[in-house]
Design a protein around this motif. Structure first.
Motif, PDB file in Angstrom:
ATOM      1  N   GLN A 133       0.808  -1.325   0.007  1.00 15.05           N
ATOM      2  CA  GLN A 133      -0.063   0.090   0.174  1.00 15.05           C
ATOM      3  C   GLN A 133       0.965   1.210  -0.049  1.00 15.05           C
ATOM      4  O   GLN A 133       0.520   2.348  -0.416  1.00 15.05           O
ATOM      5  N   LEU A 134       1.937   1.090   0.650  1.00 17.34           N
ATOM      6  CA  LEU A 134       2.950   2.381   0.754  1.00 17.34           C
ATOM      7  C   LEU A 134       2.814   3.471  -0.561  1.00 17.34           C
ATOM      8  O   LEU A 134       2.711   4.356  -0.356  1.00 17.34           O
ATOM      9  N   PRO A 135       3.371   2.717  -1.752  1.00 13.48           N
ATOM     10  CA  PRO A 135       3.545   3.656  -2.756  1.00 13.48           C
ATOM     11  C   PRO A 135       2.262   4.210  -3.617  1.00 13.48           C
ATOM     12  O   PRO A 135       2.059   5.074  -4.250  1.00 13.48           O
ATOM     13  N   HIS A 136       1.163   3.562  -2.769  1.00 13.22           N
ATOM     14  CA  HIS A 136      -0.392   4.154  -3.297  1.00 13.22           C
ATOM     15  C   HIS A 136      -0.975   4.952  -2.405  1.00 13.22           C
ATOM     16  O   HIS A 136      -2.149   5.327  -2.540  1.00 13.22           O
ATOM     17  N   ILE A 137      -0.200   5.403  -1.151  1.00 14.90           N
ATOM     18  CA  ILE A 137      -0.938   6.399  -0.327  1.00 14.90           C
ATOM     19  C   ILE A 137      -0.997   7.665  -1.089  1.00 14.90           C
ATOM     20  O   ILE A 137      -0.256   8.264  -1.549  1.00 14.90           O
ATOM     21  N   CYS A 138      -2.387   8.087  -1.041  1.00 17.42           N
ATOM     22  CA  CYS A 138      -2.530   9.322  -1.679  1.00 17.42           C
ATOM     23  C   CYS A 138      -2.508  10.584  -0.967  1.00 17.42           C
ATOM     24  O   CYS A 138      -2.435  10.293   0.271  1.00 17.42           O
ATOM     25  N   ASP A 139      -2.414  11.750  -1.290  1.00 14.37           N
ATOM     26  CA  ASP A 139      -2.355  12.962  -0.624  1.00 14.37           C
ATOM     27  C   ASP A 139      -3.660  13.068   0.415  1.00 14.37           C
ATOM     28  O   ASP A 139      -3.453  13.313   1.675  1.00 14.37           O
TER      29      ASP A 139
ATOM     30  N   ASP B 116      -5.063  10.649   1.797  1.00 11.47           N
ATOM     31  CA  ASP B 116      -4.977   9.573   2.767  1.00 11.47           C
ATOM     32  C   ASP B 116      -3.832   9.897   3.992  1.00 11.47           C
ATOM     33  O   ASP B 116      -3.734   9.714   5.024  1.00 11.47           O
ATOM     34  N   LEU B 117      -2.709  10.652   3.463  1.00 11.26           N
ATOM     35  CA  LEU B 117      -1.555  11.394   4.219  1.00 11.26           C
ATOM     36  C   LEU B 117      -2.484  12.185   5.141  1.00 11.26           C
ATOM     37  O   LEU B 117      -2.016  12.015   6.700  1.00 11.26           O
ATOM     38  N   GLU B 118      -3.269  12.967   4.721  1.00  8.58           N
ATOM     39  CA  GLU B 118      -3.978  13.704   5.724  1.00  8.58           C
ATOM     40  C   GLU B 118      -5.051  13.171   6.819  1.00  8.58           C
ATOM     41  O   GLU B 118      -4.806  13.366   8.036  1.00  8.58           O
ATOM     42  N   ARG B 119      -5.330  12.039   6.363  1.00  8.07           N
ATOM     43  CA  ARG B 119      -6.414  11.147   7.305  1.00  8.07           C
ATOM     44  C   ARG B 119      -5.322  10.476   8.312  1.00  8.07           C
ATOM     45  O   ARG B 119      -5.757  10.162   9.356  1.00  8.07           O
ATOM     46  N   LEU B 120      -4.406   9.875   7.946  1.00 11.28           N
ATOM     47  CA  LEU B 120      -3.467   9.382   8.907  1.00 11.28           C
ATOM     48  C   LEU B 120      -2.791  10.229   9.783  1.00 11.28           C
ATOM     49  O   LEU B 120      -2.542   9.768  11.031  1.00 11.28           O
ATOM     50  N   ALA B 121      -2.583  11.349   9.425  1.00 13.64           N
ATOM     51  CA  ALA B 121      -2.006  12.449  10.251  1.00 13.64           C
ATOM     52  C   ALA B 121      -3.161  12.776  11.075  1.00 13.64           C
ATOM     53  O   ALA B 121      -2.756  12.827  12.554  1.00 13.64           O
TER      54      ALA B 121
ATOM     55  N   ALA C  42       2.666   7.253  11.686  1.00 13.84           N
ATOM     56  CA  ALA C  42       1.580   6.435  11.751  1.00 13.84           C
ATOM     57  C   ALA C  42       1.955   5.180  10.884  1.00 13.84           C
ATOM     58  O   ALA C  42       1.758   3.849  11.049  1.00 13.84           O
ATOM     59  N   VAL C  43       2.664   5.603   9.574  1.00  6.87           N
ATOM     60  CA  VAL C  43       3.042   4.609   8.697  1.00  6.87           C
ATOM     61  C   VAL C  43       4.059   3.571   9.203  1.00  6.87           C
ATOM     62  O   VAL C  43       3.828   2.471   9.215  1.00  6.87           O
ATOM     63  N   ARG C  44       4.799   4.227   9.899  1.00  5.93           N
ATOM     64  CA  ARG C  44       6.068   3.434  10.476  1.00  5.93           C
ATOM     65  C   ARG C  44       5.635   2.785  11.574  1.00  5.93           C
ATOM     66  O   ARG C  44       6.115   1.382  11.857  1.00  5.93           O
ATOM     67  N   ASP C  45       4.559   3.052  12.360  1.00  4.39           N
ATOM     68  CA  ASP C  45       3.963   2.345  13.362  1.00  4.39           C
ATOM     69  C   ASP C  45       3.236   1.089  13.150  1.00  4.39           C
ATOM     70  O   ASP C  45       3.399   0.125  13.493  1.00  4.39           O
ATOM     71  N   ALA C  46       2.631   1.228  11.778  1.00  4.39           N
ATOM     72  CA  ALA C  46       1.887   0.153  11.050  1.00  4.39           C
ATOM     73  C   ALA C  46       2.998  -1.025  10.628  1.00  4.39           C
ATOM     74  O   ALA C  46       2.898  -2.205  11.063  1.00  4.39           O
TER      75      ALA C  46
ATOM     76  N   TRP D  52      -3.418   3.642  11.135  1.00  7.81           N
ATOM     77  CA  TRP D  52      -3.198   2.832   9.738  1.00  7.81           C
ATOM     78  C   TRP D  52      -4.704   2.194   9.268  1.00  7.81           C
ATOM     79  O   TRP D  52      -5.384   2.367   8.249  1.00  7.81           O
ATOM     80  N   ARG D  53      -5.442   1.526  10.153  1.00  2.85           N
ATOM     81  CA  ARG D  53      -6.628   0.990  10.032  1.00  2.85           C
ATOM     82  C   ARG D  53      -7.727   1.865   9.866  1.00  2.85           C
ATOM     83  O   ARG D  53      -8.698   1.643   9.410  1.00  2.85           O
ATOM     84  N   VAL D  54      -7.632   3.119  10.312  1.00  2.65           N
ATOM     85  CA  VAL D  54      -8.663   3.987  10.335  1.00  2.65           C
ATOM     86  C   VAL D  54      -8.561   4.376   8.703  1.00  2.65           C
ATOM     87  O   VAL D  54      -9.974   4.562   8.194  1.00  2.65           O
ATOM     88  N   VAL D  55      -7.742   4.352   8.104  1.00  3.67           N
ATOM     89  CA  VAL D  55      -7.555   4.835   6.562  1.00  3.67           C
ATOM     90  C   VAL D  55      -7.746   3.457   5.935  1.00  3.67           C
ATOM     91  O   VAL D  55      -8.539   3.416   4.736  1.00  3.67           O
ATOM     92  N   TYR D  56      -6.950   2.541   6.131  1.00  5.97           N
ATOM     93  CA  TYR D  56      -6.982   1.148   5.238  1.00  5.97           C
ATOM     94  C   TYR D  56      -7.696   0.167   6.356  1.00  5.97           C
ATOM     95  O   TYR D  56      -6.752  -0.540   6.873  1.00  5.97           O
ATOM     96  N   PRO D  57      -8.918  -0.072   6.593  1.00  5.65           N
ATOM     97  CA  PRO D  57      -9.504  -1.030   7.311  1.00  5.65           C
ATOM     98  C   PRO D  57      -9.110  -2.525   6.735  1.00  5.65           C
ATOM     99  O   PRO D  57      -9.229  -3.472   7.867  1.00  5.65           O
ATOM    100  N   THR D  58      -8.891  -2.844   5.807  1.00  2.00           N
ATOM    101  CA  THR D  58      -8.512  -3.908   5.194  1.00  2.00           C
ATOM    102  C   THR D  58      -7.209  -3.739   4.413  1.00  2.00           C
ATOM    103  O   THR D  58      -7.125  -2.676   3.787  1.00  2.00           O
TER     104      THR D  58
END
Length: 278
Positions: free
Chosen positions: A27-33, A35-40, A102-106, A128-134
């Motif tokens: 998923q890492l290279p497909h994180i969109c802008d 999603d970055l805001e939601r992760l933060a 959040a990414v590194r924690d996941a 991470w699961r808030v943004v990517y539940p599965t």
């Protein structure tokens, strides 16, 4: 607190949490802008989270060196977002910085799952699961000509064996010889167009992943003499040709075929079925 014990895990293939690891990494290279805001927004440091993180990154945690390598890859993939100097960037660097926590924690959570308690794992995966539940993907999307991108990336490590493999040496020399007759101005235009297409189609991070993977492949140790080839100008020329070709194939659906041909011609010997997807 009773800590979980687990048998030693020597390789990623042996890891009992492999599907989740691959899901996060893909998923890492497909994180969109957005999603970055939601992760933060979803990431909030706490004492419990810090303790879980320390546990996950303990020197005795499963494959912790691979975890640290993944952290480095994340830093490279999102280097532009953290710098914030390009006009096409929409996310504030401070937001990106928090999102990557959040990414590194996941990542840490997936690798350390066998030694973490359920609550520790859940805490590290929470944002991470808030943004990517599965886990929606099991490998990065390399575009319509993904088979050719993969074939090229898989062939590049062969060039690292040229010191003891005659066929690899011949292949390397043929690519190098062809490089001297190329029109660099034309190649520069083609490369710029391909990059512009990657930005417009939200594939710039996949572009970075492809280039990083290719560079790692060609710089591997020779399995015979256990040494790396000299990183001289010739090696850099061959590496650049291979990476440009892989990236052209990545965005082949978004640029003119002539531009793809310009960037892939020098390394056709590494992608013999280049036209199979056309």
């Amino acid at each position: 607190m009773v800590r979980r014990r687990t048998a030693a895990i020597d390789t990623l293939d042996e890891h009992p949490n492999l599907p989740e690891i691959l899901g996060v990494l893909a998923q890492l290279p497909h994180i969109c802008d957005s999603d970055l805001e939601r992760l933060a927004n979803a990431w909030h440091n706490t004492v419990a989270l810090a303790e879980a993180r320390a546990r996950a990154l303990d020197p005795d945690s499963p494959l912790v060196l691979e975890v640290l390598a993944a952290f480095e890859a994340v830093q490279c993939l999102f280097a532009e977002d953290l710098d914030g100097s390009e006009d096409y960037l929409l996310v504030d660097p401070e937001v990106a910085t928090v999102a990557l926590k959040a990414v590194r924690d996941a990542i840490a959570a997936t690798y350390a799952r066998p030694i973490l308690t359920r609550s520790e794992h859940a805490a590290l995966m929470s944002a991470w699961r808030v943004v990517y539940p599965t886990d929606a993907v099991d490998e990065p999307d390399l575009g319509q000509r993904s088979a050719e991108v993969k074939a090229l990336l898989q062939a590049m490590p062969l060039l690292a064996t040229r010191c003891h493999d005659g066929s690899a040496a011949e292949l390397y020399e043929s690519i190098l010889d062809m490089s001297w007759g190329l029109d660099e101005d034309v190649r520069s235009v083609a490369r710029d167009e391909a990059w512009h297409a990657a930005v417009l189609t939200s594939r710039r991070r996949v572009w970075g992943l492809v280039r990083r993977s290719g560079a790692e492949g060609i710089s591997r140790f020779c399995p015979t003499c256990k040494t790396r080839a000299d990183e001289d100008d010739d090696t850099f020329r061959v590496l650049t040709l291979c990476l440009d070709a892989a990236c052209a194939l990545l965005v082949a659906d978004a640029i003119d075929d002539n531009l793809v041909d310009v960037l892939t011609l020098p390394v056709q010997s590494l992608i013999p079925r280049q036209r199979a997807a056309d």
